[in-house]
Design a protein around this motif. Structure first.
Motif, PDB file in Angstrom:
ATOM      1  N   ILE A  33       0.843  -1.200   0.000  1.00 18.80           N
ATOM      2  CA  ILE A  33       0.000   0.000   0.000  1.00 18.80           C
ATOM      3  C   ILE A  33       0.877   1.249   0.000  1.00 18.80           C
ATOM      4  O   ILE A  33       0.636   2.191  -0.766  1.00 18.80           O
ATOM      5  CB  ILE A  33      -0.964  -0.008   1.211  1.00 18.80           C
ATOM      6  CG1 ILE A  33      -1.970  -1.158   1.065  1.00 18.80           C
ATOM      7  CG2 ILE A  33      -1.695   1.326   1.318  1.00 18.80           C
ATOM      8  CD1 ILE A  33      -2.813  -1.406   2.291  1.00 18.80           C
ATOM      9  N   LYS A  34       1.911   1.265   0.851  1.00 18.43           N
ATOM     10  CA  LYS A  34       2.832   2.407   0.884  1.00 18.43           C
ATOM     11  C   LYS A  34       3.472   2.626  -0.486  1.00 18.43           C
ATOM     12  O   LYS A  34       3.549   3.744  -0.985  1.00 18.43           O
ATOM     13  CB  LYS A  34       3.938   2.178   1.917  1.00 18.43           C
ATOM     14  CG  LYS A  34       3.503   2.326   3.341  1.00 18.43           C
ATOM     15  CD  LYS A  34       4.687   2.071   4.268  1.00 18.43           C
ATOM     16  CE  LYS A  34       4.262   2.090   5.717  1.00 18.43           C
ATOM     17  NZ  LYS A  34       5.369   1.785   6.636  1.00 18.43           N
ATOM     18  N   GLU A  35       3.941   1.542  -1.096  1.00 22.93           N
ATOM     19  CA  GLU A  35       4.621   1.648  -2.389  1.00 22.93           C
ATOM     20  C   GLU A  35       3.666   2.085  -3.496  1.00 22.93           C
ATOM     21  O   GLU A  35       4.055   2.822  -4.410  1.00 22.93           O
ATOM     22  CB  GLU A  35       5.304   0.332  -2.745  1.00 22.93           C
ATOM     23  CG  GLU A  35       6.252   0.431  -3.915  1.00 22.93           C
ATOM     24  CD  GLU A  35       7.334   1.489  -3.754  1.00 22.93           C
ATOM     25  OE1 GLU A  35       7.684   2.123  -4.761  1.00 22.93           O
ATOM     26  OE2 GLU A  35       7.842   1.689  -2.628  1.00 22.93           O
ATOM     27  N   ILE A  36       2.425   1.657  -3.418  1.00 25.13           N
ATOM     28  CA  ILE A  36       1.428   2.101  -4.403  1.00 25.13           C
ATOM     29  C   ILE A  36       1.272   3.612  -4.324  1.00 25.13           C
ATOM     30  O   ILE A  36       1.249   4.306  -5.334  1.00 25.13           O
ATOM     31  CB  ILE A  36       0.082   1.379  -4.197  1.00 25.13           C
ATOM     32  CG1 ILE A  36       0.205  -0.073  -4.661  1.00 25.13           C
ATOM     33  CG2 ILE A  36      -1.043   2.089  -4.946  1.00 25.13           C
ATOM     34  CD1 ILE A  36      -0.957  -0.952  -4.267  1.00 25.13           C
ATOM     35  N   PHE A  37       1.197   4.147  -3.099  1.00 24.38           N
ATOM     36  CA  PHE A  37       1.067   5.595  -2.940  1.00 24.38           C
ATOM     37  C   PHE A  37       2.341   6.321  -3.358  1.00 24.38           C
ATOM     38  O   PHE A  37       2.293   7.481  -3.749  1.00 24.38           O
ATOM     39  CB  PHE A  37       0.678   5.960  -1.506  1.00 24.38           C
ATOM     40  CG  PHE A  37      -0.805   5.875  -1.259  1.00 24.38           C
ATOM     41  CD1 PHE A  37      -1.643   6.925  -1.610  1.00 24.38           C
ATOM     42  CD2 PHE A  37      -1.362   4.745  -0.694  1.00 24.38           C
ATOM     43  CE1 PHE A  37      -3.005   6.856  -1.398  1.00 24.38           C
ATOM     44  CE2 PHE A  37      -2.728   4.661  -0.473  1.00 24.38           C
ATOM     45  CZ  PHE A  37      -3.549   5.722  -0.829  1.00 24.38           C
ATOM     46  N   ASN A  38       3.481   5.656  -3.283  1.00 24.02           N
ATOM     47  CA  ASN A  38       4.738   6.255  -3.755  1.00 24.02           C
ATOM     48  C   ASN A  38       4.853   6.196  -5.278  1.00 24.02           C
ATOM     49  O   ASN A  38       5.586   6.967  -5.876  1.00 24.02           O
ATOM     50  CB  ASN A  38       5.946   5.544  -3.141  1.00 24.02           C
ATOM     51  CG  ASN A  38       6.109   5.840  -1.668  1.00 24.02           C
ATOM     52  OD1 ASN A  38       5.679   6.880  -1.188  1.00 24.02           O
ATOM     53  ND2 ASN A  38       6.706   4.912  -0.951  1.00 24.02           N
ATOM     54  N   THR A  39       4.147   5.255  -5.899  1.00 20.20           N
ATOM     55  CA  THR A  39       4.252   5.021  -7.337  1.00 20.20           C
ATOM     56  C   THR A  39       3.204   5.796  -8.128  1.00 20.20           C
ATOM     57  O   THR A  39       3.487   6.320  -9.203  1.00 20.20           O
ATOM     58  CB  THR A  39       4.103   3.514  -7.642  1.00 20.20           C
ATOM     59  OG1 THR A  39       5.089   2.806  -6.888  1.00 20.20           O
ATOM     60  CG2 THR A  39       4.279   3.213  -9.113  1.00 20.20           C
ATOM     61  N   SER A  41       0.235   8.808  -8.359  1.00 19.18           N
ATOM     62  CA  SER A  41      -0.187  10.083  -7.793  1.00 19.18           C
ATOM     63  C   SER A  41      -1.463   9.883  -6.971  1.00 19.18           C
ATOM     64  O   SER A  41      -2.406   9.235  -7.408  1.00 19.18           O
ATOM     65  CB  SER A  41      -0.444  11.076  -8.928  1.00 19.18           C
ATOM     66  OG  SER A  41      -0.968  12.267  -8.419  1.00 19.18           O
ATOM     67  N   GLU A  42      -1.464  10.440  -5.774  1.00 19.69           N
ATOM     68  CA  GLU A  42      -2.586  10.249  -4.843  1.00 19.69           C
ATOM     69  C   GLU A  42      -3.926  10.665  -5.449  1.00 19.69           C
ATOM     70  O   GLU A  42      -4.949  10.034  -5.196  1.00 19.69           O
ATOM     71  CB  GLU A  42      -2.311  11.053  -3.568  1.00 19.69           C
ATOM     72  CG  GLU A  42      -3.211  10.708  -2.425  1.00 19.69           C
ATOM     73  CD  GLU A  42      -2.798  11.401  -1.139  1.00 19.69           C
ATOM     74  OE1 GLU A  42      -3.713  11.756  -0.376  1.00 19.69           O
ATOM     75  OE2 GLU A  42      -1.599  11.585  -0.894  1.00 19.69           O
ATOM     76  N   ASP A  43      -3.923  11.717  -6.258  1.00 17.30           N
ATOM     77  CA  ASP A  43      -5.178  12.172  -6.854  1.00 17.30           C
ATOM     78  C   ASP A  43      -5.657  11.264  -7.981  1.00 17.30           C
ATOM     79  O   ASP A  43      -6.777  11.386  -8.453  1.00 17.30           O
ATOM     80  CB  ASP A  43      -5.055  13.623  -7.347  1.00 17.30           C
ATOM     81  CG  ASP A  43      -4.037  13.798  -8.452  1.00 17.30           C
ATOM     82  OD1 ASP A  43      -3.002  13.103  -8.416  1.00 17.30           O
ATOM     83  OD2 ASP A  43      -4.269  14.632  -9.340  1.00 17.30           O
ATOM     84  N   LYS A  44      -4.827  10.316  -8.409  1.00 22.46           N
ATOM     85  CA  LYS A  44      -5.215   9.356  -9.444  1.00 22.46           C
ATOM     86  C   LYS A  44      -5.512   7.974  -8.855  1.00 22.46           C
ATOM     87  O   LYS A  44      -5.835   7.048  -9.578  1.00 22.46           O
ATOM     88  CB  LYS A  44      -4.133   9.232 -10.499  1.00 22.46           C
ATOM     89  CG  LYS A  44      -3.925  10.515 -11.283  1.00 22.46           C
ATOM     90  CD  LYS A  44      -2.955  10.294 -12.401  1.00 22.46           C
ATOM     91  CE  LYS A  44      -2.621  11.567 -13.108  1.00 22.46           C
ATOM     92  NZ  LYS A  44      -3.631  12.106 -13.949  1.00 22.46           N
ATOM     93  N   LEU A  45      -5.414   7.846  -7.543  1.00 18.25           N
ATOM     94  CA  LEU A  45      -5.591   6.560  -6.894  1.00 18.25           C
ATOM     95  C   LEU A  45      -7.000   6.467  -6.305  1.00 18.25           C
ATOM     96  O   LEU A  45      -7.363   7.254  -5.431  1.00 18.25           O
ATOM     97  CB  LEU A  45      -4.552   6.395  -5.786  1.00 18.25           C
ATOM     98  CG  LEU A  45      -4.277   4.963  -5.427  1.00 18.25           C
ATOM     99  CD1 LEU A  45      -3.144   4.431  -6.301  1.00 18.25           C
ATOM    100  CD2 LEU A  45      -3.905   4.849  -3.996  1.00 18.25           C
ATOM    101  N   LEU A  46      -7.772   5.529  -6.791  1.00 12.77           N
ATOM    102  CA  LEU A  46      -9.134   5.316  -6.321  1.00 12.77           C
ATOM    103  C   LEU A  46      -9.162   4.037  -5.493  1.00 12.77           C
ATOM    104  O   LEU A  46      -8.806   2.970  -5.974  1.00 12.77           O
ATOM    105  CB  LEU A  46     -10.102   5.184  -7.503  1.00 12.77           C
ATOM    106  CG  LEU A  46     -11.545   4.844  -7.141  1.00 12.77           C
ATOM    107  CD1 LEU A  46     -12.201   6.012  -6.412  1.00 12.77           C
ATOM    108  CD2 LEU A  46     -12.328   4.501  -8.395  1.00 12.77           C
TER     109      LEU A  46
END
Length: 72
Positions: A33-39, A41-46
């Motif tokens: 989960i951490k790496e997904i948010f690092n990879t 952009s937060e505004d593109k993550l649903l």
């Protein structure tokens, strides 16, 4: 779609899936989960959830990694 074009699309997805597996497979769930948010952009993550009992662990980890991130 032409046969060549379809091969290009399949190749692109195959390469992308391999890279994702190499990057995320060795990680523990919370690290993923951490790496997904690092990879991404937060505004593109649903993030979606059924909010059922089996979602509790995911929602808990998400609240620790990114408190306040919307869940739909």
């Amino acid at each position: 779609m032409e046969k060549e074009s379809m091969s290009e699309v399949e190749s692109w997805f195959s390469k992308r899936n391999t890279l994702s597996e190499e990057k995320f497979k060795p990680l523990l769930p919370k690290e993923r989960i951490k790496e997904i948010f690092n990879t991404i952009s937060e505004d593109k993550l649903l993030v979606t959830s059924s909010f059922g009992t089996t979602s509790a662990i995911l929602l808990h980890m998400l609240s620790e990694v990114k408190p306040g991130h919307p869940v739909h």
